[in-house]
Scaffold this motif. Structure first.
Motif, PDB file in Angstrom:
ATOM      1  N   ARG A 178       0.823  -1.210   0.000  1.00 43.12           N
ATOM      2  CA  ARG A 178       0.000   0.000   0.000  1.00 43.12           C
ATOM      3  C   ARG A 178       0.855   1.257   0.000  1.00 43.12           C
ATOM      4  O   ARG A 178       2.046   1.223   0.287  1.00 43.12           O
ATOM      5  N   ASP A 179       0.189   2.397  -0.294  1.00 41.95           N
ATOM      6  CA  ASP A 179       0.919   3.655  -0.364  1.00 41.95           C
ATOM      7  C   ASP A 179       0.134   4.753   0.372  1.00 41.95           C
ATOM      8  O   ASP A 179      -0.785   4.472   1.142  1.00 41.95           O
ATOM      9  N   PHE A 180       0.523   6.012   0.135  1.00 43.79           N
ATOM     10  CA  PHE A 180      -0.111   7.135   0.825  1.00 43.79           C
ATOM     11  C   PHE A 180      -1.610   7.212   0.554  1.00 43.79           C
ATOM     12  O   PHE A 180      -2.403   7.448   1.475  1.00 43.79           O
ATOM     13  N   ASP A 181      -2.022   7.057  -0.693  1.00 46.90           N
ATOM     14  CA  ASP A 181      -3.448   7.152  -1.009  1.00 46.90           C
ATOM     15  C   ASP A 181      -4.257   6.079  -0.282  1.00 46.90           C
ATOM     16  O   ASP A 181      -5.375   6.335   0.171  1.00 46.90           O
ATOM     17  N   ASP A 182      -3.722   4.871  -0.191  1.00 43.39           N
ATOM     18  CA  ASP A 182      -4.406   3.825   0.574  1.00 43.39           C
ATOM     19  C   ASP A 182      -4.594   4.264   2.023  1.00 43.39           C
ATOM     20  O   ASP A 182      -5.665   4.090   2.607  1.00 43.39           O
ATOM     21  N   ALA A 183      -3.539   4.842   2.585  1.00 43.13           N
ATOM     22  CA  ALA A 183      -3.610   5.292   3.977  1.00 43.13           C
ATOM     23  C   ALA A 183      -4.615   6.425   4.140  1.00 43.13           C
ATOM     24  O   ALA A 183      -5.406   6.437   5.096  1.00 43.13           O
ATOM     25  N   PHE A 184      -4.613   7.390   3.221  1.00 43.47           N
ATOM     26  CA  PHE A 184      -5.582   8.490   3.295  1.00 43.47           C
ATOM     27  C   PHE A 184      -7.014   7.957   3.229  1.00 43.47           C
ATOM     28  O   PHE A 184      -7.898   8.414   3.964  1.00 43.47           O
ATOM     29  N   ASN A 185      -7.242   7.005   2.341  1.00 42.68           N
ATOM     30  CA  ASN A 185      -8.588   6.451   2.172  1.00 42.68           C
ATOM     31  C   ASN A 185      -9.043   5.694   3.410  1.00 42.68           C
ATOM     32  O   ASN A 185     -10.200   5.816   3.840  1.00 42.68           O
ATOM     33  N   ILE A 186      -8.153   4.901   3.980  1.00 45.50           N
ATOM     34  CA  ILE A 186      -8.505   4.139   5.182  1.00 45.50           C
ATOM     35  C   ILE A 186      -8.769   5.080   6.348  1.00 45.50           C
ATOM     36  O   ILE A 186      -9.672   4.872   7.156  1.00 45.50           O
ATOM     37  N   ASN A 187      -8.000   6.150   6.411  1.00 47.56           N
ATOM     38  CA  ASN A 187      -8.157   7.131   7.486  1.00 47.56           C
ATOM     39  C   ASN A 187      -9.371   8.045   7.265  1.00 47.56           C
ATOM     40  O   ASN A 187      -9.794   8.753   8.182  1.00 47.56           O
ATOM     41  N   ASN A 188      -9.913   8.036   6.042  1.00 50.93           N
ATOM     42  CA  ASN A 188     -11.053   8.883   5.656  1.00 50.93           C
ATOM     43  C   ASN A 188     -10.714  10.370   5.644  1.00 50.93           C
ATOM     44  O   ASN A 188     -11.620  11.210   5.607  1.00 50.93           O
ATOM     45  N   SER A 189      -9.447  10.687   5.659  1.00 55.87           N
ATOM     46  CA  SER A 189      -9.019  12.086   5.565  1.00 55.87           C
ATOM     47  C   SER A 189      -7.498  12.111   5.454  1.00 55.87           C
ATOM     48  O   SER A 189      -6.826  11.090   5.643  1.00 55.87           O
TER      49      SER A 189
END
Length: 220
Positions: free
Chosen positions: A34-45
């Motif tokens: 996974r990368d930054f976008d995956d993390a942003f999406n999981i975090n919802n922000s």
């Protein structure tokens, strides 16, 4: 034994109000895929500070173009860092057995991003001694990462003396972050120096990694 485990692991806290000026810090072991976008999406922000370890292959320049107002750092040691405000890398170090630490600064707060070697033939005592000896700054400091040992480990004694465990202080539910949303072991931790105020801590379960995501809100 079950009652004792529940008492130690399951936490209930009242969260405090979060202001726009407070700092949202997120840590995630991305399981190599996974990368930054995956993390942003999981975090919802998009948080203020994000640390990934064991992230997947990505093109850093693509993220810099996509998010031109923000700051990124990619380490060859498998730790990636994102910040909404200027990011200053102070040091990067690797032990002889591939425990990695990046010391960086954001908004006047010192951070240590840690990824402790998971090798079964390397004693945890060696690697946690390496971590403990390296952590020199213990005020206005956040220590976060995959320590590959649970909260109860004696190798965390020095850290416990100087830092508050974010989930123990302000988390809700089971503390354990591994594996695959089953609360088996608390391998991932965020520690906050005792002079900083922890407002809220969350564990975010996901099927995109065998590790849950952790985030903490700190009064800034």
């Amino acid at each position: 034994m079950l009652v004792i485990w529940l008492g130690r692991s399951f936490k209930i806290h009242f969260s405090e109000d979060i202001k726009e000026t407070d700092l949202e810090v997120v840590f995630w072991n991305a399981s190599h895929n996974r990368d930054f976008d995956d993390a942003f999406n999981i975090n919802n922000s998009i948080p203020d500070v994000l640390v990934l370890v064991e992230d997947g292959v990505y093109n850093l320049e693509d993220f810099k173009l996509k998010y031109p107002k923000y700051y990124f750092h990619e380490s060859i040691r498998g730790i990636s860092i994102f910040s909404k405000t200027p990011l200053k890398i102070l040091d990067e170090i690797t032990s002889n057995h591939k425990t990695n630490i990046i010391n960086f600064e954001v908004d006047g707060i010192c951070f240590y991003a840690v990824d402790v070697s998971a090798s079964m033939d390397v004693p945890r005592s060696w690697e946690l001694s390496f971590v403990n000896e390296y952590i020199k700054i213990k005020e206005k400091t956040v220590l976060l990462g995959d320590f590959n040992i649970p909260f109860e480990s004696k190798f965390l004694t020095n850290i416990k003396a100087n830092f508050n465990h974010a989930f123990n202080k302000k988390g809700n539910g089971f503390r354990e972050t591994w594996f695959w949303n089953i609360p088996l072991l608390s391998l991932d931790h965020i520690w906050v120096s005792k002079d900083l105020k922890i407002l809220k801590t969350e564990k975010v379960n996901t099927w995109k990694s065998d590790h849950s995501m952790l985030k903490v809100f700190i009064a800034n």
